[in-house]
Enzyme design. Structure first.
Site, PDB file in Angstrom:
ATOM      1  CB  SER A 195      -0.942   0.167   1.407  1.00  0.00           C
ATOM      2  OG  SER A 195      -1.771  -1.254   1.355  1.00  0.00           O
TER       3      SER A 195
ATOM      4  CB  THR B 228      -4.625  -4.960   6.153  1.00  0.00           C
ATOM      5  OG1 THR B 228      -4.931  -5.744   5.465  1.00  0.00           O
ATOM      6  CG2 THR B 228      -2.758  -4.488   6.735  1.00  0.00           C
TER       7      THR B 228
ATOM      8  CE  LYS C  41      -8.891  -5.775   4.843  1.00  0.00           C
ATOM      9  NZ  LYS C  41      -9.517  -6.232   3.748  1.00  0.00           N
TER      10      LYS C  41
ATOM     11  N   GLY D 124     -15.686 -19.857   0.103  1.00  0.00           N
ATOM     12  CA  GLY D 124     -15.659 -19.444   1.343  1.00  0.00           C
ATOM     13  C   GLY D 124     -16.662 -18.089   1.989  1.00  0.00           C
ATOM     14  CB  ALA D 125     -18.599 -18.299   4.361  1.00  0.00           C
TER      15      ALA D 125
ATOM     16  CB  ALA E 281     -12.194 -12.507   1.757  1.00  0.00           C
TER      17      ALA E 281
ATOM     18  CG  MET F  29     -10.834 -11.771  -3.416  1.00  0.00           C
ATOM     19  SD  MET F  29     -12.489 -11.778  -2.390  1.00  0.00           S
ATOM     20  CE  MET F  29     -11.917 -10.865  -1.324  1.00  0.00           C
TER      21      MET F  29
ATOM     22  CE1 TYR G 243      -2.039  -9.353  -3.074  1.00  0.00           C
ATOM     23  CE2 TYR G 243      -0.187  -9.436  -4.102  1.00  0.00           C
ATOM     24  CZ  TYR G 243      -1.216  -8.692  -3.143  1.00  0.00           C
ATOM     25  OH  TYR G 243      -0.130  -7.647  -2.318  1.00  0.00           O
TER      26      TYR G 243
HETATM   27  P1  ATR Z   1     -10.435 -14.423   6.100  1.00  0.00           P
HETATM   28  O1  ATR Z   1     -10.771 -12.780   6.585  1.00  0.00           O
HETATM   29  O2  ATR Z   1      -9.733 -14.273   4.897  1.00  0.00           O
HETATM   30  O3  ATR Z   1     -11.792 -14.962   5.072  1.00  0.00           O
HETATM   31  P2  ATR Z   1     -11.460 -15.889   7.497  1.00  0.00           P
HETATM   32  O4  ATR Z   1     -12.482 -14.757   8.351  1.00  0.00           O
HETATM   33  O5  ATR Z   1     -10.879 -16.502   8.572  1.00  0.00           O
HETATM   34  O6  ATR Z   1     -10.310 -15.002   6.905  1.00  0.00           O
HETATM   35  O7  ATR Z   1     -12.097 -17.200   6.222  1.00  0.00           O
HETATM   36  C1  ATR Z   1     -11.661 -17.502   6.263  1.00  0.00           C
HETATM   37  C2  ATR Z   1     -11.969 -19.122   4.995  1.00  0.00           C
HETATM   38  O8  ATR Z   1     -11.053 -19.738   3.749  1.00  0.00           O
HETATM   39  C3  ATR Z   1     -13.204 -19.535   5.386  1.00  0.00           C
HETATM   40  O9  ATR Z   1     -14.343 -19.116   4.204  1.00  0.00           O
HETATM   41  C4  ATR Z   1     -11.838 -20.270   5.529  1.00  0.00           C
HETATM   42  O10 ATR Z   1     -13.523 -21.927   5.731  1.00  0.00           O
HETATM   43  P3  ATR Z   1     -14.413 -22.605   6.820  1.00  0.00           P
HETATM   44  O11 ATR Z   1     -15.541 -21.756   6.976  1.00  0.00           O
HETATM   45  O12 ATR Z   1     -14.446 -23.651   6.559  1.00  0.00           O
HETATM   46  O13 ATR Z   1     -12.703 -22.425   8.028  1.00  0.00           O
HETATM   47  C5  ATR Z   1     -11.327 -21.139   4.297  1.00  0.00           C
HETATM   48  N1  ATR Z   1     -10.658 -21.269   4.490  1.00  0.00           N
HETATM   49  C6  ATR Z   1      -9.570 -21.524   4.831  1.00  0.00           C
HETATM   50  N2  ATR Z   1      -9.170 -22.579   4.584  1.00  0.00           N
HETATM   51  C7  ATR Z   1      -9.357 -23.480   4.054  1.00  0.00           C
HETATM   52  C8  ATR Z   1      -9.665 -25.303   3.347  1.00  0.00           C
HETATM   53  N3  ATR Z   1      -7.654 -25.011   3.062  1.00  0.00           N
HETATM   54  N4  ATR Z   1      -9.805 -25.694   2.272  1.00  0.00           N
HETATM   55  C9  ATR Z   1     -11.421 -24.737   2.252  1.00  0.00           C
HETATM   56  N5  ATR Z   1     -11.595 -23.852   2.768  1.00  0.00           N
HETATM   57  C10 ATR Z   1     -10.743 -22.637   3.337  1.00  0.00           C
END
Ligand code: ATR
Length: 271
Positions: free
Chosen positions: A17, A63, A67, A128-129, A132, A215, A217
């Site tokens: 940044s 970051t 956040k 993912g949930a 991000a 998302m 890189y």
């Molecule tokens: P961020 O702020 O980057 O979104 P987070 O809130 O910890 O970080 O979320 C990480 C996401 O990556 C979650 O959706 C996680 O899945 P879970 O909710 O089941 O934990 C997903 N994730 C992380 N490692 C993963 C993997 N090896 N395979 C699939 N999903 C993964």
């Protein structure tokens, strides 16, 4: 006097940044300074006060991992930030209040547009949930896609996230095994790429025209981008463009001017 800004995080050493914002400032001939500041993990609130009252910053980017915490500390929030549950940008107002915004989703949409990826009437799959994913859903839904499906390893998190946005459009959530049909765009918002992993996906979700966006890189293709290419996906993109576009949106909030992002993307790709 030169206006001061910073990005805060923990760790923050590798942040791009400061480079991006100083390029924007040069381009737009704005008298500003932008640094990276590491904040102690348990010290966000006093650090914000210090940045505002002692260092007299005009604004900051936020970051990982602050956040969500910063969202809770802001005095006012933009509509998109309210929905995102997290902020990446703060404006320190002259009356001492802090206004929070989230430019991540707008940055993602802008980068997709730069790559000529349509969103309107398209079928979009978000992997993912976590934070991000949550941060980009509202801006994606506002582009009126036909459907947004959230798939996550932990199924409950995907259904809850979809429920939280169901007033805004056609959005559903489930596990990776529940995904049916093919998608025009698949966005990887998991952190699996950090571990070099790919969510457990069937290649049946791909059509000859599917675009894939990670998302994350890195210098090399992420595991998800490699998976997509191995299965014949022609259009793949990583999150470098989103990083620069979210920065440009933040720069606009502070300086009311839109920088030329393409020039900076080229510079960073070369570096
Ligand atoms: P961020 O702020 O980057 O979104 P987070 O809130 O910890 O970080 O979320 C990480 C996401 O990556 C979650 O959706 C996680 O899945 P879970 O909710 O089941 O934990 C997903 N994730 C992380 N490692 C993963 C993997 N090896 N395979 C699939 N999903 C993964």
């Amino acid at each position: 006097m030169t206006d001061k800004y910073a990005v805060i995080g923990h760790p923050i050493g590798h942040s791009k940044s400061p480079f991006i914002h100083s390029e924007f400032a040069n381009q737009c001939e704005q008298d500003m300074e932008y640094t990276a500041i590491e904040v102690p993990l348990d010290g966000l609130e006093p650090s914000l006060k210090q940045l505002r009252d002692i260092l007299k910053l005009k604004g900051i980017n936020i970051t990982v991992p602050f956040k969500e915490q910063a969202w809770a500390l802001a005095n006012t929030l933009s509509e998109r930030a309210k929905r995102a549950g997290a902020i990446n940008t703060l404006i320190f107002n002259s009356d001492g209040t802090m206004h929070g915004d989230n430019t991540d989703g707008a940055g993602l949409c802008r980068d997709l547009l730069n790559h000529h990826v349509e969103l309107k009437d398209q079928r979009i799959l978000i992997l993912g949930a976590g934070g991000a994913a949550r941060g980009v859903i509202q801006p994606l839904l506002s582009q009126q896609p036909q459907a947004v499906v959230i798939a996550n390893r932990t199924i409950d998190k995907a259904t809850q996230l979809a429920d939280a946005f169901s007033d805004m459009g056609n959005i559903t959530g489930g596990g990776f095994d529940d995904i049916t049909g093919q998608f025009d765009l698949i966005i990887n918002a998991t952190s699996a790429s950090l571990q070099g992993e790919v969510p457990a996906l069937s290649a049946r979700i791909l059509s000859p025209d599917t675009s894939c966006y990670d998302m994350m890189y890195g210098e090399k293709d992420t595991a998800f981008i490699r998976w997509a290419k191995q299965h014949g996906v022609k259009k793949t993109m990583d999150g470098l463009g989103m990083l620069i576009e979210q920065a440009a949106e933040a720069f606009f909030l502070w300086r009311h001017e839109k920088p030329d992002t393409q020039a900076v993307i080229k510079l960073l790709k070369k570096a």
